[in-house]
Write a protein that holds these residues in place. Structure first.
Motif, PDB file in Angstrom:
ATOM      1  N   MET A   1       0.836  -1.168   0.000  1.00 24.77           N
ATOM      2  CA  MET A   1       0.000   0.000   0.000  1.00 24.77           C
ATOM      3  C   MET A   1       0.890   1.243   0.000  1.00 24.77           C
ATOM      4  O   MET A   1       1.725   1.423   0.863  1.00 24.77           O
ATOM      5  N   LYS A   2       0.692   2.093  -0.983  1.00 22.14           N
ATOM      6  CA  LYS A   2       1.516   3.287  -1.118  1.00 22.14           C
ATOM      7  C   LYS A   2       0.833   4.465  -0.443  1.00 22.14           C
ATOM      8  O   LYS A   2      -0.327   4.741  -0.670  1.00 22.14           O
ATOM      9  N   ALA A   3       1.592   5.164   0.420  1.00 22.02           N
ATOM     10  CA  ALA A   3       1.056   6.339   1.101  1.00 22.02           C
ATOM     11  C   ALA A   3       1.086   7.532   0.157  1.00 22.02           C
ATOM     12  O   ALA A   3       2.028   7.705  -0.602  1.00 22.02           O
ATOM     13  N   THR A   4       0.044   8.336   0.192  1.00 26.65           N
ATOM     14  CA  THR A   4       0.018   9.551  -0.606  1.00 26.65           C
ATOM     15  C   THR A   4       0.103  10.749   0.321  1.00 26.65           C
ATOM     16  O   THR A   4      -0.404  10.726   1.439  1.00 26.65           O
ATOM     17  N   LEU A   5       0.724  11.804  -0.158  1.00 23.62           N
ATOM     18  CA  LEU A   5       0.917  13.000   0.647  1.00 23.62           C
ATOM     19  C   LEU A   5      -0.155  14.030   0.336  1.00 23.62           C
ATOM     20  O   LEU A   5      -0.566  14.167  -0.810  1.00 23.62           O
ATOM     21  N   PRO A   6      -0.597  14.781   1.345  1.00 19.68           N
ATOM     22  CA  PRO A   6      -1.532  15.874   1.088  1.00 19.68           C
ATOM     23  C   PRO A   6      -0.887  16.907   0.167  1.00 19.68           C
ATOM     24  O   PRO A   6       0.334  17.075   0.151  1.00 19.68           O
ATOM     25  N   MET A   7      -1.695  17.621  -0.583  1.00 18.98           N
ATOM     26  CA  MET A   7      -1.193  18.614  -1.534  1.00 18.98           C
ATOM     27  C   MET A   7      -0.288  19.650  -0.872  1.00 18.98           C
ATOM     28  O   MET A   7       0.682  20.089  -1.460  1.00 18.98           O
ATOM     29  N   ARG A   8      -0.583  20.049   0.370  1.00 20.11           N
ATOM     30  CA  ARG A   8       0.219  21.075   1.029  1.00 20.11           C
ATOM     31  C   ARG A   8       1.645  20.608   1.328  1.00 20.11           C
ATOM     32  O   ARG A   8       2.532  21.418   1.557  1.00 20.11           O
ATOM     33  N   LEU A   9       1.889  19.293   1.307  1.00 19.31           N
ATOM     34  CA  LEU A   9       3.222  18.765   1.592  1.00 19.31           C
ATOM     35  C   LEU A   9       4.007  18.411   0.339  1.00 19.31           C
ATOM     36  O   LEU A   9       5.209  18.196   0.410  1.00 19.31           O
TER      37      LEU A   9
ATOM     38  N   PRO B   1      16.265   9.939   1.123  1.00 21.26           N
ATOM     39  CA  PRO B   1      15.147  10.623   1.784  1.00 21.26           C
ATOM     40  C   PRO B   1      14.016  10.999   0.823  1.00 21.26           C
ATOM     41  O   PRO B   1      12.881  11.177   1.243  1.00 21.26           O
ATOM     42  N   SER B   2      14.313  11.108  -0.457  1.00 19.97           N
ATOM     43  CA  SER B   2      13.262  11.449  -1.424  1.00 19.97           C
ATOM     44  C   SER B   2      12.234  10.329  -1.564  1.00 19.97           C
ATOM     45  O   SER B   2      11.117  10.562  -2.029  1.00 19.97           O
ATOM     46  N   LEU B   3      12.584   9.109  -1.141  1.00 17.19           N
ATOM     47  CA  LEU B   3      11.643   7.990  -1.183  1.00 17.19           C
ATOM     48  C   LEU B   3      10.745   7.930   0.044  1.00 17.19           C
ATOM     49  O   LEU B   3       9.780   7.161   0.072  1.00 17.19           O
ATOM     50  N   CYS B   4      11.047   8.733   1.050  1.00 14.02           N
ATOM     51  CA  CYS B   4      10.316   8.698   2.318  1.00 14.02           C
ATOM     52  C   CYS B   4       8.845   9.060   2.118  1.00 14.02           C
ATOM     53  O   CYS B   4       8.518  10.043   1.446  1.00 14.02           O
ATOM     54  N   THR B   5       7.970   8.266   2.707  1.00 16.57           N
ATOM     55  CA  THR B   5       6.524   8.529   2.640  1.00 16.57           C
ATOM     56  C   THR B   5       6.031   9.332   3.831  1.00 16.57           C
ATOM     57  O   THR B   5       4.845   9.604   3.941  1.00 16.57           O
ATOM     58  N   ARG B   6       6.935   9.673   4.742  1.00 11.62           N
ATOM     59  CA  ARG B   6       6.648  10.473   5.932  1.00 11.62           C
ATOM     60  C   ARG B   6       5.668   9.777   6.885  1.00 11.62           C
ATOM     61  O   ARG B   6       4.905  10.420   7.587  1.00 11.62           O
TER      62      ARG B   6
ATOM     63  N   ARG C   1      14.024  -2.139   9.180  1.00  8.95           N
ATOM     64  CA  ARG C   1      12.997  -3.183   9.068  1.00  8.95           C
ATOM     65  C   ARG C   1      11.596  -2.624   8.828  1.00  8.95           C
ATOM     66  O   ARG C   1      10.795  -3.244   8.144  1.00  8.95           O
ATOM     67  N   VAL C   2      11.291  -1.461   9.408  1.00 10.60           N
ATOM     68  CA  VAL C   2       9.933  -0.922   9.268  1.00 10.60           C
ATOM     69  C   VAL C   2       9.774  -0.007   8.058  1.00 10.60           C
ATOM     70  O   VAL C   2       8.651   0.307   7.672  1.00 10.60           O
ATOM     71  N   CYS C   3      10.859   0.410   7.454  1.00 11.91           N
ATOM     72  CA  CYS C   3      10.795   1.355   6.336  1.00 11.91           C
ATOM     73  C   CYS C   3      10.470   0.616   5.046  1.00 11.91           C
ATOM     74  O   CYS C   3      11.317  -0.067   4.473  1.00 11.91           O
ATOM     75  N   GLU C   4       9.233   0.775   4.577  1.00 15.16           N
ATOM     76  CA  GLU C   4       8.801   0.070   3.362  1.00 15.16           C
ATOM     77  C   GLU C   4       9.536   0.515   2.104  1.00 15.16           C
ATOM     78  O   GLU C   4       9.887  -0.305   1.276  1.00 15.16           O
ATOM     79  N   PRO C   5       9.798   1.832   1.919  1.00 16.58           N
ATOM     80  CA  PRO C   5      10.534   2.216   0.711  1.00 16.58           C
ATOM     81  C   PRO C   5      12.052   2.036   0.816  1.00 16.58           C
ATOM     82  O   PRO C   5      12.775   2.358  -0.102  1.00 16.58           O
ATOM     83  N   ALA C   6      12.546   1.514   1.926  1.00 18.36           N
ATOM     84  CA  ALA C   6      13.980   1.230   2.125  1.00 18.36           C
ATOM     85  C   ALA C   6      14.837   2.482   1.988  1.00 18.36           C
ATOM     86  O   ALA C   6      15.772   2.544   1.200  1.00 18.36           O
ATOM     87  N   VAL C   7      14.542   3.485   2.789  1.00 20.37           N
ATOM     88  CA  VAL C   7      15.264   4.756   2.789  1.00 20.37           C
ATOM     89  C   VAL C   7      16.632   4.607   3.447  1.00 20.37           C
ATOM     90  O   VAL C   7      17.586   5.268   3.057  1.00 20.37           O
ATOM     91  N   PHE C   8      16.750   3.719   4.422  1.00 17.24           N
ATOM     92  CA  PHE C   8      17.960   3.603   5.232  1.00 17.24           C
ATOM     93  C   PHE C   8      18.908   2.541   4.700  1.00 17.24           C
ATOM     94  O   PHE C   8      18.490   1.541   4.128  1.00 17.24           O
ATOM     95  N   GLN C   9      20.207   2.778   4.945  1.00 22.54           N
ATOM     96  CA  GLN C   9      21.226   1.798   4.589  1.00 22.54           C
ATOM     97  C   GLN C   9      22.243   1.706   5.723  1.00 22.54           C
ATOM     98  O   GLN C   9      22.634   2.726   6.301  1.00 22.54           O
TER      99      GLN C   9
END
Length: 92
Positions: free
Chosen positions: A1-9, A70-75, A37-45
């Motif tokens: 499930m992909k998170a979407t960001l509000p327009m203001r963000l 960080p650009s992959l982060c879904t916040r 482990r919890v980061c679905e888009p795998a932001v961390f290395q």
């Protein structure tokens, strides 16, 4: 499930700060890695620290967890919630 960001963000850069005085200096970050482990888009290395000559692979101070993408982060902030040391801070 992909998170979407509000327009203001949309268009704001996500900043992920890791406090290395809490993560990696006293304890080996390889023993935790909960943020990874919890980061679905795998932001961390997890990687060896840069600029260390003749790095001892068994020395915990020679290892770091970095928010490499960080650009992959879904916040979702799951990384902040799960970090036992409260070393991760997400902002935008």
């Amino acid at each position: 499930m992909k998170a979407t960001l509000p327009m203001r963000l949309l268009g704001r850069r996500t900043k992920i700060r890791i406090d290395y005085s809490l993560c990696g200096e006293e304890e080996d970050p390889r023993g935790c890695c909960l943020c990874m482990r919890v980061c679905e888009p795998a932001v961390f290395q997890l990687h060896q620290s840069f600029g260390v000559e003749q790095a001892d692979i068994y020395d915990p101070e020679n290892w770091r967890i970095t928010a490499l993408w960080p650009s992959l982060c879904t916040r979702c902030r799951k990384c902040e919630e799960v970090c036992p040391k409260a070393a991760i801070h997400v902002s935008w």
